[in-house]
Motif scaffolding. Structure first.
Motif, short mmCIF file in Angstrom:
data_model
loop_
_atom_site.label_atom_id
_atom_site.label_comp_id
_atom_site.label_asym_id
_atom_site.label_seq_id
_atom_site.Cartn_x
_atom_site.Cartn_y
_atom_site.Cartn_z
N PHE A 141 -7.88 38.76 70.30
CA PHE A 141 -9.17 39.54 70.75
C PHE A 141 -10.09 38.66 71.60
CE2 PHE A 141 -9.04 41.93 66.37
CZ PHE A 141 -9.07 43.05 67.17
N VAL A 142 -10.14 37.34 71.32
CA VAL A 142 -10.91 36.58 72.40
C VAL A 142 -10.28 36.48 73.51
CG1 VAL A 142 -11.51 34.04 72.99
CG2 VAL A 142 -11.77 34.98 70.68
N TRP A 143 -8.97 36.44 73.62
CA TRP A 143 -8.15 36.61 74.94
C TRP A 143 -8.38 37.91 75.54
CZ3 TRP A 143 -3.01 33.65 73.10
CH2 TRP A 143 -3.43 32.27 73.10
N ASP A 144 -8.44 38.95 74.94
CA ASP A 144 -8.58 40.13 75.72
C ASP A 144 -9.78 40.40 76.29
OD1 ASP A 144 -6.38 41.28 74.31
OD2 ASP A 144 -7.19 42.22 72.73
N MET A 167 3.05 29.12 69.32
CA MET A 167 2.19 29.75 68.26
C MET A 167 2.29 31.33 68.59
SD MET A 167 0.94 27.53 66.79
CE MET A 167 -0.44 28.21 65.90
N SER A 168 2.77 31.76 69.65
CA SER A 168 3.10 33.15 69.68
C SER A 168 4.32 33.20 68.68
CB SER A 168 3.68 33.26 71.22
OG SER A 168 4.47 34.48 71.41
N ILE A 169 5.32 32.51 68.90
CA ILE A 169 6.48 32.61 67.65
C ILE A 169 5.79 32.56 66.36
CG2 ILE A 169 8.51 31.68 66.92
CD1 ILE A 169 8.80 30.71 69.68
N ALA A 170 4.89 31.76 66.00
CA ALA A 170 4.37 31.51 64.89
C ALA A 170 3.61 33.05 64.43
CB ALA A 170 3.04 30.49 64.64
N ALA A 230 -10.56 37.87 78.27
CA ALA A 230 -10.45 36.87 79.20
C ALA A 230 -11.18 35.70 79.14
CB ALA A 230 -10.72 37.71 80.38
N GLU A 231 -11.43 35.30 77.84
CA GLU A 231 -12.16 34.09 77.52
C GLU A 231 -11.07 33.05 77.04
OE1 GLU A 231 -15.35 33.33 78.16
OE2 GLU A 231 -16.00 35.63 78.49
N MET A 232 -11.33 31.93 77.19
CA MET A 232 -10.52 30.77 76.70
C MET A 232 -9.11 30.91 77.11
SD MET A 232 -12.53 29.19 74.46
CE MET A 232 -11.77 28.20 73.53
N MET A 233 -8.97 31.05 78.30
CA MET A 233 -7.59 31.23 78.75
C MET A 233 -7.14 29.99 79.88
SD MET A 233 -7.13 35.27 79.72
CE MET A 233 -5.64 35.77 78.77
N GLU A 234 -8.28 29.10 79.97
CA GLU A 234 -7.84 28.22 80.84
C GLU A 234 -6.84 26.96 80.20
OE1 GLU A 234 -8.96 27.94 83.93
OE2 GLU A 234 -9.69 29.82 83.66
N PRO A 235 -5.99 26.12 80.86
CA PRO A 235 -5.23 25.22 80.34
C PRO A 235 -6.10 24.27 79.65
CG PRO A 235 -4.63 25.55 82.76
CD PRO A 235 -5.93 26.39 82.47
N GLY A 236 -5.71 23.85 78.37
CA GLY A 236 -6.37 22.97 77.52
C GLY A 236 -7.24 23.80 76.61
N ARG A 254 -6.76 27.19 76.00
CA ARG A 254 -5.97 28.07 74.96
C ARG A 254 -5.11 27.19 74.00
NH1 ARG A 254 -3.29 28.78 80.52
NH2 ARG A 254 -1.54 27.38 80.31
N GLU A 255 -4.79 26.14 74.66
CA GLU A 255 -3.85 25.07 73.54
C GLU A 255 -5.13 24.85 72.20
OE1 GLU A 255 -3.80 24.85 76.76
OE2 GLU A 255 -1.48 24.79 77.13
N MET A 256 -6.25 24.32 72.78
CA MET A 256 -7.08 24.09 71.89
C MET A 256 -7.45 25.25 70.91
SD MET A 256 -10.67 23.88 70.79
CE MET A 256 -11.57 24.69 71.93
N LEU A 257 -7.50 26.59 71.44
CA LEU A 257 -7.81 27.56 70.36
C LEU A 257 -6.78 27.96 69.47
CD1 LEU A 257 -9.92 30.01 70.40
CD2 LEU A 257 -8.43 31.33 71.69
#
Lengths: 130, 108
Positions: free
Chosen positions: B69-72, B3-6, B74-80, B82-85
């Protein structure tokens, strides 16, 4: 901005310094700020395209000629080009360094200025001169 | 990772696509005849395909930006999480693009 070639050794060494700390922070903030504003741009773009796709010039003058639509669209387009240049800089920094980076970065700047100039001139033509 | 590439790929696509928007605006400013040419190209099946993909690219890049923005924060960064997001941005962009085209183009 970058002349030093960054090797895995440079990255692995915690005492090494590379990149421009101040400029990089500014690019980061600029990118977040312009990105947030671009959401408004997409909303306005959707409105304009839905109204005007495939329409005649007279219809485009009628809609974009409204300064409350044309002028914000021009302003937001300029912010988009800032975001474009910054984003392309991120990509170029990852794959190029030195002279080739500087050359590509210059082309990047020229392209973004061209998009902004032609876009703003075209919109202002429709707004102020019909 | 993918998704980073995307995000980068859609960013570059949007970069190039901005020329399509400016070309349309410039043709309108120029006169009715250039606008007719642009409208004919953009209205052709290939033009519509490109514009469809461009609209998806814009929407996907926007959702990708919102994800950052969500990651900035530091939310939703746990394994699982971040993939879900990331899956949410992909599914969301496809659904939103189809919704926009259905409402404003196909059914209109």
């Amino acid at each position: 901005m970058r002349e030093q070639v960054i090797t895995p050794q440079v990255i692995a060494n915690p005492k090494s310094k590379y990149g421009n700390a101040k400029a990089s922070t500014r690019h980061f903030i600029t990118q977040r700020l312009s990105g947030a504003i671009n959401i408004a741009f997409l909303g306005l773009l959707l409105f304009v395209v839905v109204q005007l796709a495939g329409q005649d010039r007279a219809d485009m003058v009628a809609t974009l000629g409204n300064a409350w639509i044309g002028v914000p669209l021009a302003l937001l387009l300029v912010i988009v080009t800032v975001h474009m240049r910054n984003g392309m800089r991120d990509t170029l920094e990852d794959y190029f360094a030195g002279r080739s980076y500087q050359l590509l970065m210059m082309l990047n700047t020229v392209f973004c200025i061209l998009i902004a100039l032609v876009g703003v001139a075209s919109i202002f033509k429709l707004v102020f001169w019909g | 990772m993918v998704m980073s590439i995307a995000h980068r790929a859609t960013g570059i696509a949007n970069y190039a696509g901005s020329a399509l928007l400016v070309l349309w605006l410039a043709a309108a400013a120029w006169g009715q005849e250039p606008l007719n040419v642009v409208n004919a190209i953009y209205g052709s099946w290939f033009g519509q395909l490109v514009l469809f993909l461009y609209s998806w690219s814009l929407i996907h890049h926007m959702l990708g930006g919102l994800k950052h923005f969500v990651w900035d924060f530091a939310e939703m960064m746990e394994p699982g999480q971040r993939e879900m997001l990331s899956w949410a941005t992909l599914v969301g962009s496809v659904v939103l693009t189809l919704l926009v085209w259905t409402i404003f183009v196909w059914v209109r």
